[in-house]
Design a protein around this motif. Structure first.
Motif, short mmCIF file in Angstrom:
data_model
loop_
_atom_site.label_atom_id
_atom_site.label_comp_id
_atom_site.label_asym_id
_atom_site.label_seq_id
_atom_site.Cartn_x
_atom_site.Cartn_y
_atom_site.Cartn_z
N GLN A 1 -8.49 -41.08 -42.16
CA GLN A 1 -7.27 -41.05 -43.04
C GLN A 1 -6.01 -40.00 -42.68
OE1 GLN A 1 -9.44 -40.55 -46.59
NE2 GLN A 1 -9.62 -42.82 -46.72
N GLU B 1 -4.39 -46.74 -41.95
CA GLU B 1 -4.98 -46.19 -43.13
C GLU B 1 -4.18 -44.86 -43.33
OE1 GLU B 1 -6.56 -46.98 -45.74
OE2 GLU B 1 -7.15 -45.25 -47.01
N ALA B 2 -3.95 -44.20 -42.55
CA ALA B 2 -3.34 -42.86 -42.36
C ALA B 2 -1.83 -43.32 -42.68
CB ALA B 2 -3.51 -42.12 -41.27
N ALA B 3 -1.52 -44.20 -42.08
CA ALA B 3 -0.01 -44.54 -42.42
C ALA B 3 0.20 -44.93 -44.05
CB ALA B 3 0.32 -45.78 -41.45
N ARG B 4 -0.79 -45.67 -44.39
CA ARG B 4 -0.53 -46.00 -45.89
C ARG B 4 -0.48 -44.71 -46.62
NH1 ARG B 4 -4.24 -48.15 -50.50
NH2 ARG B 4 -5.84 -46.84 -49.60
N LEU B 5 -1.42 -43.95 -46.35
CA LEU B 5 -1.45 -42.56 -47.19
C LEU B 5 -0.38 -41.68 -46.99
CD1 LEU B 5 -5.54 -41.68 -46.84
CD2 LEU B 5 -4.03 -42.53 -48.72
N ALA B 6 0.28 -42.15 -45.86
CA ALA B 6 1.53 -41.13 -45.69
C ALA B 6 2.64 -41.74 -46.33
CB ALA B 6 1.67 -40.97 -44.19
N GLY B 7 2.51 -42.87 -47.05
CA GLY B 7 3.59 -43.57 -47.81
C GLY B 7 4.31 -44.47 -47.09
N VAL B 8 3.64 -45.29 -46.33
CA VAL B 8 4.18 -46.28 -45.45
C VAL B 8 3.93 -47.61 -46.31
CG1 VAL B 8 4.34 -47.83 -43.50
CG2 VAL B 8 4.17 -45.10 -43.26
N ASN B 9 4.84 -48.31 -46.55
CA ASN B 9 4.52 -49.70 -47.07
C ASN B 9 3.97 -50.65 -46.21
OD1 ASN B 9 4.39 -52.08 -48.54
ND2 ASN B 9 6.16 -51.44 -49.85
N LEU C 1 3.02 -44.38 -51.77
CA LEU C 1 4.32 -44.12 -51.68
C LEU C 1 4.95 -43.64 -53.07
CD1 LEU C 1 6.56 -44.43 -50.01
CD2 LEU C 1 7.04 -46.90 -50.73
N ARG D 1 8.99 -44.51 -36.16
CA ARG D 1 7.89 -43.86 -36.35
C ARG D 1 6.82 -44.55 -36.81
NH1 ARG D 1 9.18 -37.83 -35.54
NH2 ARG D 1 10.59 -38.03 -33.83
N LYS D 2 7.35 -45.34 -38.03
CA LYS D 2 6.57 -46.06 -38.91
C LYS D 2 5.60 -47.02 -38.15
CE LYS D 2 9.52 -46.52 -42.60
NZ LYS D 2 9.81 -46.77 -43.88
N ALA E 1 2.95 -45.61 -36.13
CA ALA E 1 2.07 -44.88 -37.32
C ALA E 1 1.00 -46.05 -37.70
CB ALA E 1 2.86 -44.53 -38.49
N ASN F 1 -3.02 -45.72 -36.86
CA ASN F 1 -3.88 -45.60 -37.61
C ASN F 1 -3.29 -46.01 -39.13
OD1 ASN F 1 -5.70 -44.65 -39.62
ND2 ASN F 1 -5.84 -42.83 -38.83
N PHE G 1 -2.99 -38.97 -36.60
CA PHE G 1 -2.63 -40.26 -35.61
C PHE G 1 -3.26 -39.37 -34.35
CE2 PHE G 1 0.11 -40.65 -39.37
CZ PHE G 1 -0.12 -42.17 -39.51
N TYR H 1 13.31 -43.31 -37.83
CA TYR H 1 12.03 -43.10 -38.99
C TYR H 1 11.24 -44.35 -38.92
CZ TYR H 1 9.31 -42.46 -43.21
OH TYR H 1 8.37 -42.27 -43.89
N TRP I 1 4.46 -34.76 -33.56
CA TRP I 1 4.80 -36.01 -34.49
C TRP I 1 3.84 -36.10 -35.88
CZ3 TRP I 1 2.40 -40.49 -36.34
CH2 TRP I 1 3.20 -41.53 -36.39
N ILE J 1 4.07 -40.08 -53.54
CA ILE J 1 4.98 -39.07 -52.81
C ILE J 1 6.07 -39.24 -53.53
CG2 ILE J 1 6.18 -38.94 -50.36
CD1 ILE J 1 3.45 -40.29 -49.49
#
Ligand SMILES: Nc1ncnc2c1ncn2[C@@H]1O[C@H](COP(=O)(O)OP(=O)(O)OP(=O)(O)O)[C@@H](O)[C@H]1O
Ligand SMILES: [Mg+2]
Lengths: 333, 495
Positions: B340, A206-214, B323, A196-197, A200, A204, B343, A193, B350, B326
């Motif tokens: 936003q 911004e998309a990573a941030r919105l998917a909960g990535v710090n 985060l 993957r981050k 990510a 992208n 990917f 994981y 993925w 979520i």
């Protein structure tokens, strides 16, 4: 009959797409064939091992750089991190008489610390890591010189020799370490994981941030990993050279970057494989080796190296442009 | 009335790996007509217009413009022939201002230097037609998706055009802006401009088009005079079978309060209060710029909250980052899928599994078997059209990209789901499937907030609707008061 020709054409296009996807590997094979014709000493197992050992130090550091690059960052301070940790490790063992068994873990912590500094500066100052690490590069190197006080530090315990000069089953230890680091790196990138981050973040943010990535935490972690790996390189290099000098490690980031770009790690982030990276490393090794066999003067070697970096960058840009063109066609989705 | 044929395609074919995107297509377009192009997601509509625009090279076929045959089309050639395209995804330069974008490629003034005053003046003249307050000096990246779309349209109509191709222009717009766009289309039509109009909203097709062509799986199906056909027939032609359109009925009534928002302020929104219950679908309506997406971002922790309170199941919570959101099992489907949501360079699998990759991992190692399972499940359920789950998302058609975003948010199994324009660009058939999925979720006690500019969908799916206007709550509408005009009045602040 018709079936057969269809099969052949499919085979043909299959090979075509394989070569297209594996440009670095094709370049490597081409160079190997070329040089083996030019010098009969080239394709001997001894020469190959020497060649790979020469680049194994760079190879190890390059894995760290690749982590940062896939996330969309860059670390130009790798060489200076090695300079500093290399000298400090020498001082620890010689001046302070700390045994290798303790000094090595300590220096790995210090290396990680240097990475942490890079990471924090990046997220706090919000300036491109290119600039940040260019700055820290000068600082780390400067401190390396300061603590070294123009000495050639010598007198390590003999047990320390093994890391850079020893063998396991006839294979030099640095090569083994490179393979291990590469395998672990590859596993992290493709199977975890955390990996993957990293992709990510580079693909992208911004998309990573919105998917909960710090995002900030990740950036710091990646620089820490890069610092940690640079310290490993420093240990191996010190053991190989067996003298603490500020010259050791300087410019490592240059070869790492060239290898990464040659191997298809994108400057923009979001792309890269360990396999490609190692291919890139070996290409550099082959070029270095061929130039040595042909006894090129040092300064010409520098010219060649610079040219290769630019070609690698051009290659990266070319691929990006080709993609961009496709993307323009794709924007209409 | 023998109108002149201005554009015709003859036996045009385009192959992509594993897909025949255009299969021997022949279509004629007449001078001064509005010609709608219909088809399911991935039918080849966008590919067709890219062929006309010269954005892609076709494998075979001829494009005829004003009787002249072209075997190879290029972007500059098509532009010089007066063809302008508004692409499904945006083509503006984010770091330039609106006016610079609108005037790009035009020579303004006589000097070789860039005359920014003149450019701004000209651009604001063009923008004025739209009756939408957009500052021409604003950078495009600061605009909402809908505003960007308006700039995109403005950019196209400011040129001297013969053929205007619009690929789902209305998808990000709300009712009011769509009306303005229709007015502009009518004006262009009177000037003899041919308009090719792609949309998944059939009611629009009936309102403005003269003729309509249908495509299916890369093939041309037929062309009809719009007035000689009806919705049912068109759907059947597109999907290839009968499809009943309806909003699925609900089994369970809403339960306890899941989310309560008190005086929420920030990100341009002021003092917004409302509740959502478990198993309730709360519609959020408003015009472009009303602050709907901004509200979603606030709730999701993506933008800082200045004031106000969020309560989950009666407990006040602090959400500072996505985060956090979520962790509280709040999910968000973003409006801006490319910026936003996705990917683009990574595979479909993925993308779908990324948000849950942490959850399906053991010791940090992703369980790829489970990942496969989940990706396949949603691919089948909402019909993502692709030769392989390993296909890069960027290679998908617009609607199929949207399905990936949707799959991603569904796979996350949240308790509270915020959907920002969930069905943007999705075809009729898949919409039915998605409505059913959303209804099932609600019946299972999930609270859903649905922002939508599609009034029909909003009225059909919501249990209750709140209306925003200029960043404030303009009103709340119960199911028995659902009525388009009433909601529009609230949204435009005239009630
Ligand atoms: N660059 C590409 N590489 C591979 N496949 C592609 C590429 N571009 C389009 N396709 C495929 O071609 C088919 C037609 O795509 P197209 O974008 O024309 O669909 P569309 O009718 O516009 O759909 P939508 O309503 O979703 O926008 C799709 O199956 C798509 O996956
Ligand atoms: Mg399309």
């Amino acid at each position: 009959m018709k079936n057969q020709s269809a099969f052949l054409s499919r085979l043909g296009s299959g090979i075509g797409s394989f070569t297209k996807k594996n440009v670095p590997l094709m370049i490597l094979i081409f160079l190997m064939i070329l040089f083996s014709f030019m010098s009969e000493n080239f394709l001997t197992s001894r020469n190959i091992i020497t060649l790979i050992r020469q680049v194994s130090f760079t190879g190890i550091s390059a894995v760290g750089l690749m982590f940062v690059m896939i996330s969309g960052g860059i670390d130009l301070s790798i060489g200076s991190q090695i300079v500093f940790t290399n000298v400090l490790l020498a001082i620890m063992m010689v001046d302070w008489k700390i045994p290798p068994g303790l000094a090595i873990p300590l220096i790995l912590v210090v290396g990680t610390g240097l990475g942490t500094i890079n990471g924090f500066l990046c997220i706090k100052l919000k300036i491109h890591p290119l600039i940040i690490t260019l700055g820290t590069s000068a600082i780390f190197k400067g401190f390396g010189y300061i603590i070294n006080r123009s000495r050639n530090i010598m007198g390590f315990p003999d047990s320390f020799r093994w890391f850079g000069q020893g063998y396991i089953w006839g294979i030099p230890v640095p090569i083994i370490v490179m393979v291990v680091v590469a395998l672990i790196g590859s596993f992290i990138l493709t199977r975890t994981y955390f990996g993957r981050k990293i992709f990510a973040l580079g693909g992208n943010e911004e998309a990573a941030r919105l998917a909960g990535v710090n995002v900030n935490k990740m950036k710091v972690y990646l620089f820490m990993i890069c610092g940690f790996i640079s310290a490993i390189t420093a240990v191996l290099l010190l053991s190989r050279v067996f003298a603490g000098q500020t010259i050791t490690g300087q410019g490592t980031e240059f070869d790492c970057l060239t290898a990464a770009l040659l191997g298809g790690v994108s400057f923009k982030g979001g792309e890269g494989t360990v396999f490609g990276l190692i291919t890139g490393i070996i290409i550099i090794g082959v070029l270095n080796n061929a130039m040595q066999l042909a006894s090129f003067p040092d300064f010409s070697q520098t010219v060649v190296k610079g040219s290769v970096l630019l070609i690698a960058v051009a290659f990266d840009v070319y691929q990006k442009n080709r993609k961009a063109k496709e993307t323009v066609a794709k924007v209409a989705a | 009335m023998d109108a002149k044929i201005v554009l015709s395609l003859e036996k045009v074919t385009k192959k992509y790996p594993g897909v025949l995107a255009l299969n021997n297509i022949s279509i004629d377009f007449l001078e001064g007509e509005v010609h709608a192009l219909l088809g399911e997601n991935g039918a080849g509509k966008s590919t067709l217009i890219k062929a006309v625009a010269g954005a892609i090279d076709v494998d075979a076929g001829i494009i005829k413009i004003n009787g002249q045959e072209y075997h190879e089309m290029t972007p500059s050639l098509s532009r010089s022939l007066g063809i302008e395209v508004i692409y499904q995804e945006f083509n503006l330069v984010p770091t330039l201002s609106c006016s610079e974008n609108i005037m790009m490629g035009e020579s303004v003034g006589s000097s070789i230097f860039f005359n920014s005053k003149l450019v701004d003046a000209k651009a604001s003249e063009v923008l004025k037609q739209f009756a939408v307050a957009i500052d021409p000096k604003k950078l495009v990246q600061e605009l909402s998706i809908a505003e960007q779309q308006i700039v995109e349209i403005a950019k196209a109509v400011s040129k001297n055009i013969k053929i205007l191709i619009m690929d789902e222009p209305s998808a990000p717009l709300s009712v009011a802006e769509v009306e303005i766009m229709f007015d502009i289309i009518k004006q262009l039509k009177q000037k003899g401009v041919t308009i090719i109009y792609i949309s998944h909203r059939l009611e629009e097709v009936f309102r403005i088009s003269d003729r309509v062509s249908v495509m299916r799986d890369g093939c041309y199906v037929t062309t009809k005079n719009t007035k000689d056909t009806n919705r049912q027939e068109l759907i059947k032609l597109m999907v290839g079978r009968e499809l009943k359109e309806s909003y699925p009925g609900r089994k369970n009534p809403p339960g306890d309060i899941a989310l309560e928002v008190k005086n929420l302020t920030g990100n341009g929104d002021k003092n917004i209060s409302f509740v959502v219950r478990k198993g309730e679908i709360l519609g959020i309506s408003g015009l472009v710029g009303a602050g709907r997406t901004e509200l979603a971002m606030l709730l999701f922790g993506a933008e800082p909250i200045q004031k106000g309170e969020i309560l989950l199941n009666g407990q006040p919570v602090i959400i500072k980052s996505p985060l956090d959101a979520i962790k509280y099992k709040i999910g968000l489907l973003t409006e801006d899928r490319k910026g936003q949501g996705l990917f683009l360079e990574m595979s479909i699998k993925w993308n779908i599994s990324f948000p849950i990759a942490g959850r399906i991992s053991k010791y940090g190692i992703v369980n790829t078997k489970k990942e496969d399972e989940i990706a396949r499940k949603y691919k089948e359920r909402i019909n993502i059209k692709t030769p392989s789950l390993l296909q890069q998302v960027i290679n998908l058609s617009g609607g199929n990209q949207q399905k990936v975003v949707l799959a991603k948010s569904l796979a996350a199994e949240s308790d509270i789901l915020i959907f920002d324009e969930p069905t943007r660009g999705i075809d009729v058939g898949a919409k039915q499937e998605i409505y059913q999925l959303m209804t099932d979720l609600a019946d299972n006690g999930i609270a859903i907030l649905m922002i939508s500019s599609d009034m029909e969908e909003l009225l059909g799916m919501s249990d209750r609707i709140i209306v925003l206007c200029e960043g404030k709550l303009a009103g709340e509408v119960k199911k028995d008061q659902f009525e388009q005009h009433y909601i529009l009045d609230l949204a435009s602040g005239t009630h």
